[in-house]
Design a protein around this motif. Structure first.
Motif, PDB file in Angstrom:
ATOM      1  N   ALA A  83       1.483  36.678  67.634  1.00 17.81           N
ATOM      2  CA  ALA A  83       2.671  36.276  68.885  1.00 17.81           C
ATOM      3  C   ALA A  83       2.046  36.111  70.229  1.00 17.81           C
ATOM      4  O   ALA A  83       2.529  35.149  71.033  1.00 17.81           O
ATOM      5  CB  ALA A  83       3.450  37.549  68.832  1.00 17.81           C
ATOM      6  N   LYS A  86       0.483  32.701  70.647  1.00 17.64           N
ATOM      7  CA  LYS A  86       1.587  31.571  70.773  1.00 17.64           C
ATOM      8  C   LYS A  86       2.108  31.775  71.999  1.00 17.64           C
ATOM      9  O   LYS A  86       2.469  30.696  72.690  1.00 17.64           O
ATOM     10  CB  LYS A  86       2.697  31.849  69.629  1.00 17.64           C
ATOM     11  CG  LYS A  86       2.189  31.461  68.379  1.00 17.64           C
ATOM     12  CD  LYS A  86       1.621  30.204  68.036  1.00 17.64           C
ATOM     13  CE  LYS A  86       2.758  29.061  68.050  1.00 17.64           C
ATOM     14  NZ  LYS A  86       2.580  27.905  67.631  1.00 17.64           N
ATOM     15  N   ASN A 209      10.911  30.231  73.168  1.00 19.37           N
ATOM     16  CA  ASN A 209       9.699  30.314  72.262  1.00 19.37           C
ATOM     17  C   ASN A 209       9.241  31.717  72.407  1.00 19.37           C
ATOM     18  O   ASN A 209       8.530  32.439  71.275  1.00 19.37           O
ATOM     19  CB  ASN A 209       8.662  29.183  72.536  1.00 19.37           C
ATOM     20  CG  ASN A 209       9.259  27.862  72.225  1.00 19.37           C
ATOM     21  OD1 ASN A 209      10.106  27.747  71.378  1.00 19.37           O
ATOM     22  ND2 ASN A 209       8.335  26.773  72.753  1.00 19.37           N
ATOM     23  N   ARG A 213       8.858  34.553  69.391  1.00 20.02           N
ATOM     24  CA  ARG A 213       7.698  35.099  69.103  1.00 20.02           C
ATOM     25  C   ARG A 213       7.746  36.677  69.283  1.00 20.02           C
ATOM     26  O   ARG A 213       7.027  37.383  68.433  1.00 20.02           O
ATOM     27  CB  ARG A 213       6.303  34.602  69.675  1.00 20.02           C
ATOM     28  CG  ARG A 213       6.190  33.185  69.366  1.00 20.02           C
ATOM     29  CD  ARG A 213       6.025  32.912  67.975  1.00 20.02           C
ATOM     30  NE  ARG A 213       5.793  31.540  67.510  1.00 20.02           N
ATOM     31  CZ  ARG A 213       5.649  31.156  66.270  1.00 20.02           C
ATOM     32  NH1 ARG A 213       5.340  31.939  65.401  1.00 20.02           N
ATOM     33  NH2 ARG A 213       5.593  29.553  65.924  1.00 20.02           N
ATOM     34  N   TYR A 216       9.536  38.295  66.331  1.00 21.58           N
ATOM     35  CA  TYR A 216       9.014  38.100  65.209  1.00 21.58           C
ATOM     36  C   TYR A 216       8.108  39.265  65.242  1.00 21.58           C
ATOM     37  O   TYR A 216       7.629  39.843  64.360  1.00 21.58           O
ATOM     38  CB  TYR A 216       8.147  36.839  65.064  1.00 21.58           C
ATOM     39  CG  TYR A 216       7.193  36.823  63.891  1.00 21.58           C
ATOM     40  CD1 TYR A 216       7.638  36.749  62.604  1.00 21.58           C
ATOM     41  CD2 TYR A 216       5.970  36.857  64.054  1.00 21.58           C
ATOM     42  CE1 TYR A 216       6.876  36.792  61.466  1.00 21.58           C
ATOM     43  CE2 TYR A 216       5.135  36.684  63.075  1.00 21.58           C
ATOM     44  CZ  TYR A 216       5.405  36.615  61.869  1.00 21.58           C
ATOM     45  OH  TYR A 216       4.655  36.729  60.602  1.00 21.58           O
ATOM     46  N   ASP A 222      12.098  35.975  62.043  1.00 16.29           N
ATOM     47  CA  ASP A 222      11.884  34.835  62.329  1.00 16.29           C
ATOM     48  C   ASP A 222      13.126  34.003  62.740  1.00 16.29           C
ATOM     49  O   ASP A 222      13.093  32.686  62.928  1.00 16.29           O
ATOM     50  CB  ASP A 222      11.002  33.994  61.395  1.00 16.29           C
ATOM     51  CG  ASP A 222      11.666  33.698  60.037  1.00 16.29           C
ATOM     52  OD1 ASP A 222      12.800  34.152  59.875  1.00 16.29           O
ATOM     53  OD2 ASP A 222      11.002  32.976  59.200  1.00 16.29           O
ATOM     54  N   ILE A 225      12.891  31.423  65.755  1.00 17.21           N
ATOM     55  CA  ILE A 225      11.679  30.443  65.559  1.00 17.21           C
ATOM     56  C   ILE A 225      12.080  29.266  65.191  1.00 17.21           C
ATOM     57  O   ILE A 225      12.772  29.152  63.931  1.00 17.21           O
ATOM     58  CB  ILE A 225      10.544  30.925  64.736  1.00 17.21           C
ATOM     59  CG1 ILE A 225       9.742  32.317  65.537  1.00 17.21           C
ATOM     60  CG2 ILE A 225       9.176  29.957  64.689  1.00 17.21           C
ATOM     61  CD1 ILE A 225       8.618  32.939  64.606  1.00 17.21           C
TER      62      ILE A 225
END
Length: 226
Positions: A83, A86, A209, A213, A216, A222, A225
């Protein structure tokens, strides 16, 4: 790597990601101020500062790789590292959008559509990023959903702003005496404003976004996402 050192590495990664977000948000605010005030000095500072953000990204990318390579993470740690990787990507792209704003301000000489309140929408997207990073730092899953909900409002406002600009351009009667230079300047102003609206909307998308993340990472969920 000893377990205590590994845990220190995880803690340092979180702190450094949060630090990167502070730098990115500072550049974003500066880019918006440069655009509003038509301030070339501010614009240059944002543009030239992009290198610092890129270097932070590369350093943190390597930290993520090292943490993955040096010790096999348990599932929760693996999600955290993934995470974080990202999220720094989204932060780096927000930095790019801030640079865009700095570049737009270098050619902005006037406000062609003062009724389109870019700064107000931008303030909302900045708050979204701030809240997303707070959720990451505090591992707050509930906050992630709220950020996604706000993004729907931002999308609607950006779409309405773009429609206002395009509709006005279509309906506007250009004076027969208008020079080619004046027409080109109008088109450049309109193009810059539409690009600004697009970039501000993208900041909101990156905030979502980050929230996705984080959700998650915290709950192995998710749902956000896409």
């Amino acid at each position: 790597m000893p377990r205590d050192s590994y845990q220190e590495g995880l803690n340092s990664l979180r702190e450094d990601v949060l630090y990167m977000s502070e730098i990115v948000l500072e550049r974003l605010r500066l880019g918006l101020d440069a655009l509003e005030q038509k301030d070339e000095e501010m614009a240059r500072e944002v543009i030239e500062g992009d290198h610092e953000i890129n270097q932070l990204y590369l350093d943190l990318e390597q930290d993520c790789i090292d943490l993955l390579a040096l010790q096999q993470p348990v599932a929760s740690d693996l999600r955290f590292i993934a995470a974080s990787f990202k999220i720094i990507t989204d932060l780096e792209r927000i930095g790019d959008l801030a640079t865009n704003l700095g570049e737009y301000s270098l050619t902005a000489e006037r406000d062609v559509y003062p009724e389109v309140d870019i700064q107000d929408v931008a303030d909302v997207t900045i708050e979204m990023v701030e809240n997303a990073m707070e959720a990451y730092g505090d591992e707050n899953a509930d906050q992630c959903y709220a950020i996604a909900d706000i993004d729907d409002e931002v999308d609607e406002r950006c779409e309405a702003a773009s429609e206002t600009v395009v509709r006005d351009l279509i309906e506007r009667e250009i004076d027969a005496d208008s020079s080619e230079e004046e027409i080109e300047q109008l088109m450049a102003d309109v193009s810059r404003l539409l690009l600004t609206i697009r970039d501000i909307e993208r900041v909101g998308d990156h905030a979502v976004n980050i929230a996705a993340r984080t959700l998650y990472m915290v709950e192995n969920d998710d749902d956000l996402i896409y």
